[in-house]
Design an enzyme around this catalytic site. Structure first.
Site, PDB file in Angstrom:
ATOM      1  N   HIS A   1     -15.858 104.009  22.641  1.00 50.31           N
ATOM      2  CA  HIS A   1     -16.456 103.021  21.680  1.00 50.31           C
ATOM      3  C   HIS A   1     -15.789 101.596  22.254  1.00 50.31           C
ATOM      4  CE1 HIS A   1     -16.880 104.924  17.420  1.00 50.31           C
ATOM      5  NE2 HIS A   1     -16.741 105.717  18.287  1.00 50.31           N
TER       6      HIS A   1
ATOM      7  N   GLU B   1     -21.719  98.466  20.698  1.00 51.29           N
ATOM      8  CA  GLU B   1     -20.673  98.517  21.587  1.00 51.29           C
ATOM      9  C   GLU B   1     -21.369  99.106  23.066  1.00 51.29           C
ATOM     10  OE1 GLU B   1     -17.821  99.667  17.913  1.00 51.29           O
ATOM     11  OE2 GLU B   1     -18.053 101.350  19.320  1.00 51.29           O
TER      12      GLU B   1
ATOM     13  N   GLU C   1     -11.585 103.566  23.456  1.00 55.00           N
ATOM     14  CA  GLU C   1     -12.013 102.099  23.179  1.00 55.00           C
ATOM     15  C   GLU C   1     -11.811 101.188  24.272  1.00 55.00           C
ATOM     16  OE1 GLU C   1     -12.659 100.958  20.156  1.00 55.00           O
ATOM     17  OE2 GLU C   1     -11.901 102.501  18.664  1.00 55.00           O
TER      18      GLU C   1
ATOM     19  N   HIS D   1     -21.871 103.461  17.591  1.00 54.49           N
ATOM     20  CA  HIS D   1     -22.131 101.985  17.079  1.00 54.49           C
ATOM     21  C   HIS D   1     -22.646 101.165  18.159  1.00 54.49           C
ATOM     22  CE1 HIS D   1     -17.904 102.735  14.897  1.00 54.49           C
ATOM     23  NE2 HIS D   1     -18.653 102.887  14.077  1.00 54.49           N
TER      24      HIS D   1
END
Ligand SMILES: [Zn+2]
Length: 1124
Positions: free
Chosen positions: A918, A824, A1003, A821
């Protein structure tokens, strides 16, 4: 029978009698018993009575007795009070009233007692309670309640304030029903309510009747839920009235509730509109191979944005508990490993990505190791294992022939026609005005930590304690003679290929001059290498400008920055400013000052006081800038390429600023419903002036930050039909540190593809060639024509004996990936930390290299990163939803990484760990998602017996270890559930199809940490890189049984291993998942309907008062006596 049962049946008997009796005496005495019972005890007692049918009994008694005129005076009042007491705790009271037809009864009572405040007031409370149910409210309305109660409010009088308050609150409750609201609109009551509100505001100088004023606002608020309501409010200058009243009392703390209610109404009534059509679709378009890919169509909201439904729907009926039905509960699906998604023969082509398994160390001398290990293959030709569509216009290159001559023989090739945005204005101005132009105003910037020695000696300058800019430019006297461009020239030559030869030459000189001043202290960064690398980077728009921070380099700020506290009232003030745009149109400039597709604008915007924007560079994202007021700008972000969504990432350049002025920026097309910007997060800023003074930092900046729903809408087509969705505004104020600086603003610390390629190149050069095995290959080319690097790191066999080579080849694999992504960027900084640690001299890193073969794919979506996307690739798709069936043409990086994993699988070398990095925009800290069959089934409430299911709990170890060794990591946010909506993500597919037990998504919050060592701090680059290094420590401890003995690392290991017992004790594993952030305190509730309890909080008091009033009367005493 026990005592309890006796009471139970006793109460039931009383209630049944009350419900059926038509004997006045009986009813009276039961009422007084109940009154006695409920006048003492806690709320629990009331709920108990409700559970035994108390509400129905009281309602029926009311209906019966009023039919037959059984009750009057005090006994009627006692019954009414009892009903209020019980009814306000009974959420079903409206529906029960509907059933018993008490709605009609209460209306009749109101009608009969218009002149009798003592009975009228409780009747109005009961109307309010009943109208809590929208359907009951509708019945009341159809039977004339709206008109009847409105009569009690007009004309304005300050007599009988208790009745007025009760009437206004009852009226407000009735307005929850759409049909009642419409009735009020047609009868012209909105004008009346506005006038009454004004009257009460003028009359209530002492603020004694705030509750009455608030009740009138509640009426307006509920009416504003209908389109016709909003329209009539607008037509009758409701906006102006509320705005001026709020302005006159904005500073009064005791009027908070009035201010908030007014702001809520103004936001609701703010006319909704669509964004200009031409900004919906991305400014960048990429022809997708085959053209088969569905292009996202967009439809704009129709003109009549009407969300009124004709039906009155009870909101409480919709409040059904929603089970998490996203969890996969199909055990077979969870347990069975599907066949590979491609023929076995194809897997052989991935052999070349595992050269470590085939290098013949027997015959090689140390030199050939060196060659193997340091060769950077990224910039070489595509590996040929994939179909790559080369877009001719992408590949044509930025740099035209002939420019090299202009630079003379000493110029490195890489400086050819590099256009750079730099604060030449600032420098020019400074040198012209002899030290006066650069503001020395410190505007919220941290004082620097002392002069940078390298810069100091280079500039032979003395840094003064309070000037931020001066010394550099004084020392920069040597620059006087150097012909810096003015900024516009710089941009000119960028845009117009016909720009003069000398212009270009001057730009080159600028770059050279800048490079002479570079302090070269930035590890693994080199501007010349960056320029050379960026030349090769292919973008949809053929970028030929470098953003200064990426070129110059970045060092982590030497201090940590706390989260910001959102001051109460910030949002309110922002809304006031927004409303002013409507009311004082003459003050609004609405001047388009930047558009990605209209470069000519930049020339026309030469006015004083106008900021200049620019975003046409790698990872840049800003579509449009509109100057709203002198110091306020609306900004529109560009959609992802071939998409109409995902506006979140931004990165752009600003120049032409004044120091110390608070500029307000509003990014008006954000899509997520909430953001960490409401919970302490700030955007990041890089100042070129600061960088040139030795502080090349991205800093968290901005105050008055809010993220809120705005008045722009768009329509999405769903299978159920089209629906309207709101946009959100991110707003913040910034004071720039220097006048005429060039600054960069971004959502998070940018990390471009060219930065990565530069980093890998320099890392490769730094590698200890005798010890470290380092290979930098290209996995494949992306759709846009950029190589996707694949790095292999392990330790070279110490001796080239058979045994050593055998150990070398049999090390378990670890696979680490990031940046699927593009928005990110935090993932890239963590990956940078991982890579630097893996190649470092740290004994733990050495050990790790001896234990594992580590494969790193640091950027899975280079095209997205380059073109400033937030979420998708050039096809407009989320690559992390393509893992089940990746296409070799459309999703080459995913397709080939999956191929490599299948290959490892096929040679029985399934990786021990797979981890995909991420960024997370709604939570704090760093945490992991993994996969577990049992935890998924438990959480889903599945009835399947999990006792017989065998599952290795090894997936828990890494997160547990990390929670001990990494200060930013928190275990309680980790989850190991397999969601259906995630079935095509890397984590789930690598777990299920490749069979990697420890398959994770890691994350990292864009914001910061709310626990441990970093509690209350926003993450900086330092913390992110540290996380990357700590992950390596976690990986080392994962396999502690096979840790070879190493003297250097032993003490360190011992320390870490003492954690072991704790770590391996799975009983201490927490299953409490941290919820997402609570709603923002000032956030608007567009669905209206104030919380039930809150509404009655004051009635409680009133009831107390009125009961104590009636205690004075003899009748009550008599009743009490008789009940004894
Ligand atoms: Zn992500």
């Amino acid at each position: 029978m026990s005592d309890k049962e006796t009471t139970d049946s006793g109460l039931e008997v009383i209630l049944t009698t009350l419900q059926t009796s038509s004997d006045k005496e009986t009813i009276q005495s039961i009422i007084s018993i109940l009154n006695e019972l409920l006048s003492m005890g806690t709320e629990r007692r009331i709920h108990y009575v409700i559970s035994k049918g108390g509400s129905e009994a009281l309602l029926q008694a009311l209906v019966n007795s009023s039919h037959k005129y059984l009750l009057s005076g005090n006994s009627l009042q006692t019954l009414l009070h009892l009903l209020v007491k019980v009814g306000q705790k009974d959420k079903m009271i409206g529906r029960k009233a509907k059933k018993t037809q008490a709605t009609i009864t209460i209306l009749n009572l109101v009608r009969k007692n218009m002149a009798n405040p003592r009975t009228l007031t409780p009747c109005l409370w009961i109307v309010q309670m009943f109208a809590g149910s929208v359907t009951a409210g509708g019945i009341l309305g159809r039977n004339g309640a709206t008109e009847l109660i409105y009569k009690l409010l007009v004309p304005f009088t300050a007599e009988h304030t208790r009745v007025i308050r009760a009437a206004a609150e009852a009226f407000a409750a009735l307005m929850k029903s759409v049909s009642n609201s419409k009735r009020a609109v047609t009868r012209g009551y909105v004008q009346g309510l506005l006038r009454l509100y004004q009257n009460w505001h003028s009359y209530d100088i002492q603020h004694k009747y705030v509750h009455i004023r608030r009740a009138f606002l509640r009426c307006l608020d509920n009416i504003a839920n209908t389109k016709s309501g909003r329209q009539i409010f607008w037509e009758n200058a409701g906006m102006e009235i509320l705005f001026h009243i709020t302005q006159s009392c904005a500073s009064n703390q005791s009027l908070k509730s009035i201010l908030n209610a007014s702001v809520q109404i103004m936001r609701k009534c703010y006319p909704r509109s669509a964004l200009p059509t031409d900004v919906i679709q991305s400014a960048y378009n990429f022809p997708v191979p085959g053209g088969a890919h569905p292009t996202r169509t967009c439809s704009l909201p129709p003109d009549n944005l009407d969300d009124d439904s004709e039906e009155d729907v009870d909101s409480e009926l919709e409040n059904v508990d929603v089970e998490d039905d996203d969890l996969e509960t199909d055990v077979e699906k969870l347990k069975t490993k599907p066949d590979p998604d491609r023929p076995r023969e194809l897997l052989q082509s991935y052999k070349k990505f595992c050269p470590e398994l085939f290098d013949d160390f027997q015959d090689s001398d140390s030199e050939s190791f060196d060659r193997n290990c340091t060769k950077a293959e990224c910039s070489s030709k595509p590996t040929g294992c994939c179909e790559v569509i080369l877009n001719s216009h992408i590949r044509k290159g930025y740099y035209k022939e002939g420019d090299q001559r202009a630079l003379g023989s000493k110029t490195p090739e890489s400086f050819q026609q590099c256009h750079l945005s730099c604060p030449v204005d600032a420098i020019d101005n400074y040198t012209k005005r002899n030290g006066l132009s650069c503001s020395t105003k410190e505007s919220g910037f941290r004082p620097r930590n002392g002069p940078n020695q390298t810069m100091d000696s280079l500039m032979s300058a003395t840094f003064e304690s309070n000037s931020t800019c001066t010394s550099v430019y004084q020392s920069g006297k040597q620059l006087d003679t150097c012909s810096f461009h003015s900024r516009t020239d710089c941009i000119d030559s960028t845009y117009h290929s016909q720009s003069s030869f000398s212009d270009k030459r001057e730009t080159h000189d600028t770059v050279l001059r800048l490079l002479e001043r570079h302090n070269e202290d930035i590890p693994f960064h080199d501007p010349s290498t960056y320029i050379a690398t960026a030349r090769k980077t292919a973008s949809v728009q053929d970028y030929n400008v470098l953003a200064f921070p990426d070129f110059w380099g970045i060092i982590p700020a030497p201090y940590q920055q706390p989260m910001t506290e959102q001051k109460y009232g910030t949002l309110r003030d922002k809304i006031f400013q927004d409303v002013q745009r409507l009311l004082k149109k003459d003050d609004i400039l609405n001047r388009l000052v930047f558009d990605l597709q209209e470069s000519s604008l930049l020339e026309s915007v030469e006015e004083i006081d106008t900021l200049k924007f620019f975003s046409k560079f790698e990872s840049g994202n800003l579509r449009r800038a509109i100057q709203v007021r002198r110091y306020e700008y609306d900004l529109i972000l560009n959609s992802d390429v071939n998409n109409i969504h995902h506006h979140q990432w931004f990165y752009f350049e600003i120049s032409g600023m004044k120091a110390g002025v608070p500029y307000r920026f509003n990014i008006i097309n954000c899509e997520k419903a909430n953001s960490q910007f409401n919970y302490g997060m700030q955007p990041v800023l890089y100042s070129v002036c600061e960088a040139l003074q030795g502080r090349p930092y991205w800093q968290r900046v901005g105050d008055n930050i809010c993220y809120y729903r705005n008045s722009y809408v768009y329509t999405v087509e769903t299978p159920e039909g089209s629906c309207e969705k709101p946009y959100f505004t991110l707003t913040f104020n910034i004071q720039f540190p220097h006048t005429d600086d060039v600054c960069y603003l971004a959502y998070h610390f940018p990390y471009t593809y060219s930065t990565l390629m530069t980093h890998l190149h320099l890392l490769g050069k730094s590698v200890k060639q005798k010890k470290v095995y380092f290979r930098n290959q290209s996995l494949c080319n992306t759709l846009g024509g950029n190589p996707c690097p694949l790095v292999t790191i392990t330790a070279l066999p110490k001796l080239k004996s058979q045994q050593n080579v055998h150990q070398f080849r049999n090390r378990p694999y670890l696979v680490l990936t990031a940046r699927v992504h593009p928005g990110e960027s935090n993932a890239s900084w963590i990956m940078k930390g991982t890579l630097e640690f893996l190649l470092s001299d740290d004994p733990a890193a050495e050990l790790l290299r001896e234990m594992y073969i580590i494969k790193v794919i640091p950027m899975l979506n280079p095209d997205g990163v380059i073109n400033g996307n937030h979420r998708s690739s050039l096809t407009g798709e989320d690559l992390n939803r393509q893992w089940s069936q990746p296409s070799p043409t459309l999703h080459p990086t995913v397709y080939h990484l999956k191929g490599l994993l299948h290959y490892l699988n096929s040679i029985r070398r399934t990786p021990l760990v797979f981890c995909d990095y991420h960024g997370h925009s709604r939570k704090k800290n760093v945490f992991m998602y993994g996969c577990s069959i049992k935890e998924t089934l438990w959480q889903s409430g599945s009835s399947i017996n999990t006792a017989s299911l065998k599952e290795d709990i090894g997936y828990r170890t890494l997160p547990k270890v990390l929670s001990k060794v990494a200060p930013a990591f928190v275990l309680s946010s980790c989850s190991f559930q397999v969601e259906k909506s995630r079935e095509s993500t890397a984590r789930v597919v690598v777990w299920r199809e490749i069979g990697v037990l420890r398959s994770y998504t890691m994350e990292s919050s864009y914001c910061g940490s709310d626990q441990g060592k970093y509690k209350g701090l926003q993450f900086g680059i330092k913390e992110l890189q540290e996380m990357g290094a700590k992950l390596c420590i976690g990986l080392l401890l994962l396999n502690k049984n096979s840790l070879p003995y190493n003297k250097a690392v032993f003490p360190q290991m011992m320390k870490l291993l003492t954690l072991e017992d704790d770590i391996l004790d799975h009983r201490s594993f927490s299953n409490e998942y941290i919820e997402e952030e609570p709603p923002c305190p000032e956030e608007i509730d567009f669905n209206s309907c104030f919380i039930y309890e809150e509404e009655f909080a004051d009635i409680e008091e009133e009831l107390e008062e009125s009961s104590s009033d009636s205690e004075d009367t003899e009748t009550t005493s008599e009743l009490q006596a008789s009940s004894d």
